[in-house]
Design a protein around this motif. Structure first.
Motif, short mmCIF file in Angstrom:
data_model
loop_
_atom_site.label_atom_id
_atom_site.label_comp_id
_atom_site.label_asym_id
_atom_site.label_seq_id
_atom_site.Cartn_x
_atom_site.Cartn_y
_atom_site.Cartn_z
N LEU A 153 -55.28 -28.13 14.31
CA LEU A 153 -55.43 -26.97 13.45
C LEU A 153 -56.92 -26.75 13.23
CD1 LEU A 153 -54.68 -24.82 11.30
CD2 LEU A 153 -54.34 -26.70 9.67
N VAL A 169 -53.48 -24.06 16.48
CA VAL A 169 -53.34 -23.16 15.34
C VAL A 169 -54.75 -22.93 14.82
CG1 VAL A 169 -52.27 -22.80 13.07
CG2 VAL A 169 -51.14 -24.28 14.75
N PRO A 228 -50.84 -19.33 16.63
CA PRO A 228 -50.52 -19.05 15.23
C PRO A 228 -51.76 -19.05 14.34
CG PRO A 228 -48.94 -20.59 16.15
CD PRO A 228 -50.03 -20.43 17.17
N TRP A 288 -52.91 -19.43 10.36
CA TRP A 288 -52.53 -19.87 9.02
C TRP A 288 -53.64 -19.52 8.04
CZ3 TRP A 288 -50.38 -25.57 9.70
CH2 TRP A 288 -49.27 -25.54 10.57
N ASP A 308 -49.07 -16.66 9.59
CA ASP A 308 -47.80 -17.22 10.06
C ASP A 308 -47.32 -18.35 9.16
OD1 ASP A 308 -47.45 -15.73 12.64
OD2 ASP A 308 -49.39 -16.65 13.06
#
Length: 327
Positions: A194, A247, A270, A272, A311
């Motif tokens: 991430l 992500v 994605p 976040w 998301d």
């Protein structure tokens, strides 16, 4: 003269709770929420965080209970932060297998690893005595490349502890590429990254520094983004995607919804967002004074982040919202 009345009656779809439910465009679910959790070393019981009412530094025992509650609520995952008792200039506790974050990770994976995505903060700020997200050079400046070496070692330690997703929040140039190469070279291509791609030098992190007992000296403006810069956020997102992030993150959330919308429109992975401690504290404080409707404000704030394109959202209200939405 005959009065002209509107032919477009947009209120038709708002006239009852049933209509409003049916016409709703943004429908977040519990599975899209991630709960940040603080775990304090050598603590026998939870310790309240004064600037974040309802949030605590967990002991390992209270962590287990909270993890099981999170799993029962059906949220997507938890993000773990360690609060060590000892710090040094290199942040040695971050790579110590017996350091609090790695211990907590093993506990979380054993407890709920099949039900939740166990995630870990990969940053040195909780572990350094100067409180910066990297190591310092002889002039006291954050040394980007020396910090990357520490991140590489942290990544391997966290992967060994069982983390499924490493949250690279330090904002060093090249951090995603270095960590991805280290994981793949160690045969850990299963561990996801991430990338905190667009992380801004924000005033809204204040309560978090109490939560992790930060020792920060100075500020982080040489490595976190200038709040005035929108295009630079998009560049950071593009770099992290190119370097192998699974992500990407925009942080904070509510003051950067434009940056979040840009990322959501362009990112192939994605996106976040992190609803940070100051966002949480402001709503809780205003509600405590009776100035706003707390429950409505909490939900509206989180829905706005999803509406902008997130998301998933990291929020300290993850459990409360999940349990409310599941009713």
């Amino acid at each position: 003269m005959t009065a002209e009345f509107p032919t477009a009656r947009l209120r038709r779809l708002r006239q009852s709770p049933a209509w409003r439910r049916l016409a709703r465009e943004t429908r977040p679910q519990a599975a899209q929420l991630v709960l940040p959790l603080f775990v304090r070393e050598d603590s026998a019981e939870p310790v309240p965080i004064s600037s974040m009412p309802g949030v605590v530094q967990h002991s390992l025992d209270s962590l287990k209970a909270e993890l099981n509650r999170a799993a029962a609520a059906g949220i997507g995952g938890v993000m773990l932060f360690g609060v060590p008792t000892r710090k040094d200039a290199q942040g040695s506790g971050a790579t110590d297998p017996d350091g609090i974050l790695n211990v907590a990770t093993r506990v979380a994976v054993a407890e709920v690893g099949d039900a939740l995505v166990v995630q870990t903060d990969l940053c040195l700020d909780e572990f350094t005595d100067h409180g910066h997200c990297g190591v310092l050079d002889a002039q006291g400046r954050v040394d980007n490349d020396a910090s990357l070496e520490r991140y590489r070692d942290m990544a391997l330690a966290q992967a060994e502890a069982g983390s499924a997703l490493l949250g690279l929040s330090g904002m060093m140039d090249g951090q995603t590429a270095v960590v991805r190469a280290a994981l793949d070279g160690a045969g850990r291509s299963d561990v996801a990254i991430l990338g905190y791609a667009a992380k801004y030098a924000s005033a809204f992190y204040g309560p978090f520094r109490e939560a992790v007992q930060s020792s920060l000296e100075g500020d982080r403006r040489t490595y976190q983004l200038d709040p005035a810069n929108r295009r630079e956020g998009a560049r950071e997102v593009a770099f992290d995607v190119a370097e192998g992030a699974d992500v990407v993150m925009v942080k904070p959330a509510m003051s950067y919804l434009d940056v979040l919308a840009d990322a959501a429109a362009s990112s192939p992975v994605p996106v976040w967002a992190y609803q940070v401690s100051g966002e949480y504290a402001m709503i809780e404080a205003a509600a405590a004074h009776g100035w706003i409707d707390r429950d409505r404000a909490v939900e509206e704030s989180v829905v706005s982040i999803f509406r902008a394109g997130a998301d998933a959202v990291l929020t300290y209200w993850a459990l409360e919202l999940a349990e409310r939405w599941n009713r």
